[in-house]
Motif scaffolding. Structure first.
Motif, PDB file in Angstrom:
ATOM      1  N   ASP A   9       0.818  -1.210   0.000  1.00  0.00           N
ATOM      2  CA  ASP A   9       0.000   0.000   0.000  1.00  0.00           C
ATOM      3  C   ASP A   9       0.855   1.264   0.000  1.00  0.00           C
ATOM      4  N   ALA A  10       2.024   1.197  -0.605  1.00  0.00           N
ATOM      5  CA  ALA A  10       2.933   2.358  -0.626  1.00  0.00           C
ATOM      6  C   ALA A  10       2.244   3.544  -1.280  1.00  0.00           C
ATOM      7  N   ARG A  11       2.371   4.699  -0.662  1.00  0.00           N
ATOM      8  CA  ARG A  11       1.696   5.916  -1.129  1.00  0.00           C
ATOM      9  C   ARG A  11       2.638   6.722  -2.033  1.00  0.00           C
ATOM     10  N   ILE A  12       2.094   7.257  -3.111  1.00  0.00           N
ATOM     11  CA  ILE A  12       2.863   8.047  -4.076  1.00  0.00           C
ATOM     12  C   ILE A  12       3.375   9.299  -3.371  1.00  0.00           C
ATOM     13  N   THR A  13       4.692   9.480  -3.414  1.00  0.00           N
ATOM     14  CA  THR A  13       5.355  10.515  -2.627  1.00  0.00           C
ATOM     15  C   THR A  13       6.272  11.366  -3.486  1.00  0.00           C
ATOM     16  N   ALA A  14       6.242  12.674  -3.224  1.00  0.00           N
ATOM     17  CA  ALA A  14       7.215  13.615  -3.790  1.00  0.00           C
ATOM     18  C   ALA A  14       8.034  14.153  -2.626  1.00  0.00           C
ATOM     19  N   VAL A  15       9.280  14.484  -2.895  1.00  0.00           N
ATOM     20  CA  VAL A  15      10.134  15.081  -1.871  1.00  0.00           C
ATOM     21  C   VAL A  15      10.301  16.555  -2.197  1.00  0.00           C
ATOM     22  N   SER A  16       9.962  17.417  -1.239  1.00  0.00           N
ATOM     23  CA  SER A  16      10.162  18.854  -1.408  1.00  0.00           C
ATOM     24  C   SER A  16      11.661  19.091  -1.504  1.00  0.00           C
ATOM     25  N   TRP A  17      12.080  19.730  -2.609  1.00  0.00           N
ATOM     26  CA  TRP A  17      13.495  19.724  -2.971  1.00  0.00           C
ATOM     27  C   TRP A  17      14.090  21.126  -3.098  1.00  0.00           C
ATOM     28  N   THR A  18      15.141  21.370  -2.342  1.00  0.00           N
ATOM     29  CA  THR A  18      15.945  22.583  -2.496  1.00  0.00           C
ATOM     30  C   THR A  18      17.343  22.226  -2.988  1.00  0.00           C
ATOM     31  N   GLY A  19      17.688  20.961  -2.853  1.00  0.00           N
ATOM     32  CA  GLY A  19      19.023  20.513  -3.200  1.00  0.00           C
ATOM     33  C   GLY A  19      19.956  20.465  -2.011  1.00  0.00           C
ATOM     34  N   GLY A  20      19.503  20.928  -0.861  1.00  0.00           N
ATOM     35  CA  GLY A  20      20.344  20.987   0.332  1.00  0.00           C
ATOM     36  C   GLY A  20      20.421  19.679   1.094  1.00  0.00           C
ATOM     37  N   LYS A  21      21.230  19.703   2.140  1.00  0.00           N
ATOM     38  CA  LYS A  21      21.499  18.501   2.926  1.00  0.00           C
ATOM     39  C   LYS A  21      20.247  17.919   3.578  1.00  0.00           C
ATOM     40  N   ASP A  22      19.364  18.792   4.075  1.00  0.00           N
ATOM     41  CA  ASP A  22      18.191  18.297   4.793  1.00  0.00           C
ATOM     42  C   ASP A  22      17.220  17.560   3.869  1.00  0.00           C
ATOM     43  N   CYS A  23      16.970  18.110   2.680  1.00  0.00           N
ATOM     44  CA  CYS A  23      16.047  17.412   1.773  1.00  0.00           C
ATOM     45  C   CYS A  23      16.692  16.133   1.230  1.00  0.00           C
TER      46      CYS A  23
END
Length: 164
Positions: A9-23
């Motif tokens: 049941d994996a949910r479709i996911t996007a990652v909010s992206w800045t390119g930095g270490k945290d993301c």
């Protein structure tokens, strides 16, 4: 490349992206979570593409290396309500890309915010927030990046630390 191990049941996911270490670390956490199916990176940005974080060209190059599309959500600078424009952008992500979850590397509240921004806007847009680094100890996150073998390139730093 590390393959995603997806649950039924994996949910479709996007990652909010800045390119930095945290993301980047949030992407790693989401990628390894069998309940999430990471299908894209997303950057919320103004129309002129002048970005306060890392250069967009760097984010594009990272996305290409990762084999994930970088979806641009343009927030109009003349929008009557910044929040409503952001929520509308998230609704489009849901409608056009079937995004159910947005993962973010946010670690804490910013400025006068009472809640996490992605969580708050996502509620109105019908998208869940995944905050794997929320309230995490920053030193531990840096040690984890190094232990995981990330190559760190400095492209943006806070100027007060380097003034004078």
């Amino acid at each position: 490349a590390e393959r995603q191990s997806l649950g039924p049941d994996a949910r479709i996911t996007a990652v909010s992206w800045t390119g930095g270490k945290d993301c980047n670390l949030a992407l790693l956490e989401a990628w390894r979570n069998p309940q999430l199916h990471v299908t894209s990176l997303v950057v919320f940005r103004p129309p002129d593409a002048v970005f306060r974080a890392h250069p967009l060209q760097l984010a594009e190059a990272q996305a290409q290396c990762l084999g994930l599309p970088l979806v641009h959500v343009v927030i109009p600078s003349d929008a009557p309500s910044y929040k409503e424009a952001y929520v509308e952008g998230m609704r489009k992500l849901r409608a056009e890309h079937s995004i159910e979850v947005i993962a973010t590397g946010d670690m804490d509240l910013v400025g006068t915010m009472q809640r996490n921004w992605i969580e708050e806007c996502g509620e109105e847009a019908g998208i869940s927030a995944y905050l794997p680094l929320w309230q995490a100890e920053r030193g531990a996150c840096l040690r984890r990046l190094l232990a995981e073998g990330f190559v760190v390139v400095f492209s943006c730093v806070k100027s007060p630390w380097f003034d004078g």
